[in-house]
Scaffold this active site. Structure first.
Site, short mmCIF file in Angstrom:
data_model
loop_
_atom_site.label_atom_id
_atom_site.label_comp_id
_atom_site.label_asym_id
_atom_site.label_seq_id
_atom_site.Cartn_x
_atom_site.Cartn_y
_atom_site.Cartn_z
N THR A 17 0.80 -1.24 0.00
CA THR A 17 0.00 0.00 0.00
C THR A 17 0.83 1.28 0.00
OG1 THR A 17 -0.16 -0.03 2.43
CG2 THR A 17 -1.93 -1.12 1.20
N ASP A 65 -1.30 -8.65 9.47
CA ASP A 65 -0.08 -8.19 10.15
C ASP A 65 0.93 -9.32 10.04
OD1 ASP A 65 1.98 -7.54 11.85
OD2 ASP A 65 0.67 -6.82 13.47
N ASN A 93 8.59 -7.88 1.26
CA ASN A 93 8.90 -6.44 1.25
C ASN A 93 8.58 -5.72 2.55
OD1 ASN A 93 9.09 -3.56 0.02
ND2 ASN A 93 6.96 -3.74 0.68
N ALA A 94 7.42 -6.01 3.14
CA ALA A 94 6.97 -5.24 4.31
C ALA A 94 8.03 -5.28 5.40
CB ALA A 94 5.66 -5.80 4.84
N TYR A 158 17.63 -3.23 13.40
CA TYR A 158 17.15 -3.25 12.01
C TYR A 158 18.21 -3.89 11.11
CZ TYR A 158 15.73 -1.22 7.46
OH TYR A 158 15.37 -1.02 6.15
N PRO A 194 7.37 6.72 3.02
CA PRO A 194 6.93 7.10 4.38
C PRO A 194 7.87 6.56 5.47
CG PRO A 194 5.04 6.44 3.07
CD PRO A 194 6.25 6.17 2.21
P1 NDP Z 1 6.86 2.03 4.07
O1 NDP Z 1 6.72 2.19 5.53
O2 NDP Z 1 6.83 3.22 3.20
O3 NDP Z 1 5.79 0.97 3.55
C1 NDP Z 1 5.70 -0.28 4.22
C2 NDP Z 1 4.54 -1.09 3.69
O4 NDP Z 1 4.48 -2.32 4.42
C3 NDP Z 1 3.19 -0.42 3.90
O5 NDP Z 1 2.31 -0.85 2.89
C4 NDP Z 1 2.77 -0.96 5.26
O6 NDP Z 1 1.37 -0.87 5.44
C5 NDP Z 1 3.27 -2.40 5.17
N1 NDP Z 1 3.56 -3.00 6.47
C6 NDP Z 1 4.39 -2.54 7.43
N2 NDP Z 1 4.38 -3.36 8.49
C7 NDP Z 1 3.54 -4.38 8.19
C8 NDP Z 1 3.10 -5.53 8.89
N3 NDP Z 1 3.54 -5.81 10.12
N4 NDP Z 1 2.21 -6.34 8.29
C9 NDP Z 1 1.77 -6.08 7.04
N5 NDP Z 1 2.15 -5.00 6.33
C10 NDP Z 1 3.02 -4.16 6.90
O7 NDP Z 1 8.25 1.25 3.87
P2 NDP Z 1 9.26 1.21 2.60
O8 NDP Z 1 8.52 1.09 1.35
O9 NDP Z 1 10.26 2.27 2.78
O10 NDP Z 1 10.03 -0.16 2.94
C11 NDP Z 1 9.75 -1.39 2.30
C12 NDP Z 1 10.93 -2.32 2.55
O11 NDP Z 1 12.12 -1.72 2.05
C13 NDP Z 1 11.19 -2.57 4.05
O12 NDP Z 1 11.56 -3.92 4.24
C14 NDP Z 1 12.37 -1.66 4.35
O13 NDP Z 1 13.15 -2.13 5.42
C15 NDP Z 1 13.12 -1.71 3.04
N6 NDP Z 1 14.03 -0.59 2.82
C16 NDP Z 1 13.58 0.70 2.80
C17 NDP Z 1 14.47 1.75 2.62
C18 NDP Z 1 14.03 3.18 2.59
O14 NDP Z 1 14.90 4.06 2.67
N7 NDP Z 1 12.76 3.50 2.49
C19 NDP Z 1 15.90 1.49 2.45
C20 NDP Z 1 16.26 0.11 2.48
C21 NDP Z 1 15.35 -0.88 2.66
P3 NDP Z 1 0.71 -0.77 6.94
O15 NDP Z 1 1.59 0.13 7.75
O16 NDP Z 1 -0.66 -0.24 6.71
O17 NDP Z 1 0.70 -2.18 7.46
#
Ligand code: NDP
Length: 254
Positions: A17, A65, A93-94, A158, A194
């Site tokens: 999302t 979750d 990914n999450a 992390y 975000p």
């Molecule tokens: P965001 O926080 O922007 O998006 C995370 C997404 O995952 C949202 O859709 C969120 O929806 C969902 N999510 C989070 N926790 C859960 C959960 N427990 N169960 C189900 N869904 C979940 O994160 P990013 O897009 O930045 O990150 C995605 C991946 O990339 C992560 O693994 C992160 O560690 C990795 N990453 C990100 C970097 C960055 O700079 N942004 C750099 C390196 C790696 P909701 O909260 O509604 O559940």
């Protein structure tokens, strides 16, 4: 050509999302895949699903979750029913980030980060195995981070969760190759999502960080999503067990 397409493929992308996961869902769909995604927030998930329907993308979704074992079982039951027991692509990914000095980390902090980032990827991979195998052509993609390789301040737990994902990639690559399942990992640098927002709002941090990135700027979700798609295509059929850094050169800079 067929080599550059995901037509007919099925995929589960966790956390679709927002941020990187959202871009991955759209990239896979644009290349012809049918995708199931999940997030914890039902309203946001439904909004995304409606938008994708308008775009003629084939996406379904579950509120889940992924840090909860029972919910992971429910999610995979749904995926199996939706895709008739076959899955070509699993994208773990999450994830969640937490900035704290080690001496301040609580037991709850540890459990939250390790279950959300590592345990979820480990268990969803386990649960997906029969479906990936049944598809005859499976790909597991883990979204790690440069933090799994270099020590970024305040990110110790992390980083450990991402380091564990990196090694899971190598072991699955060896153990599941016989089942025609390839496993690869993408390790992004700072990406504008975000998750990274508090850091992106810190001007001093951004200037300092950009000066360490050879390309000189932070990435976008769309810098990561095409790499996921490529790794799942037949053009990448001999890539297995690799960690691809998508970081503008950050981790190779002295
Ligand atoms: P965001 O926080 O922007 O998006 C995370 C997404 O995952 C949202 O859709 C969120 O929806 C969902 N999510 C989070 N926790 C859960 C959960 N427990 N169960 C189900 N869904 C979940 O994160 P990013 O897009 O930045 O990150 C995605 C991946 O990339 C992560 O693994 C992160 O560690 C990795 N990453 C990100 C970097 C960055 O700079 N942004 C750099 C390196 C790696 P909701 O909260 O509604 O559940």
């Amino acid at each position: 050509s067929k080599r550059w397409s995901l037509q007919g493929s099925t995929a589960l992308v966790t956390g679709g999302t927002k941020g990187i996961g959202h871009a991955i869902v759209e990239e896979l769909c644009a290349l012809g895949a049918t995708v199931h995604t999940c997030s914890r927030n039902e309203a946001e998930l439904n909004k995304c699903l409606q938008e994708w329907e308008k775009m003629k993308f084939n996406v379904t979704g579950s509120v889940c979750d992924i840090s909860c074992r029972a919910e992971r079982h429910k999610l995979m039951d749904k995926v199996s029913a939706t895709f008739q027991g076959k899955l070509n692509i699993l994208v773990n990914n999450a994830g969640a980030a937490l900035y704290k000095p080690v001496v301040d980390l609580t037991a709850e902090d540890y459990t939250f980060i390790m279950t959300t980032n590592f345990e979820s990827a480990f268990h969803l991979s386990q649960l997906s195995h029969p479906l990936l195998k049944a598809s005859g052509n499976g790909s597991v993609i883990l979204i790690s981070s440069i933090a799994g390789r270099v020590a970024l301040p305040g990110l110790t737990i992390y980083s450990a969760s991402k380091g564990a994902m990196d090694q899971l990639t190598r072991n699955l690559a060896c153990e599941w190759a016989k089942d025609t399942i390839r496993t690869n990992c993408i390790a992004p640098g700072y990406i504008k999502t975000p998750l990274a927002q508090t850091k992106l709002d810190d001007e001093d941090f951004v200037v300092k960080e950009n000066s360490r990135i050879p390309l000189g700027y932070m990435g976008e979700p769309n810098d990561v999503a095409p790499i996921v798609a490529f790794l799942c295509m037949s053009g990448a059929s001999y890539i297995n067990g690799q960690i691809i850094y998508v970081d503008g050169g950050r981790t190779v800079n002295s």
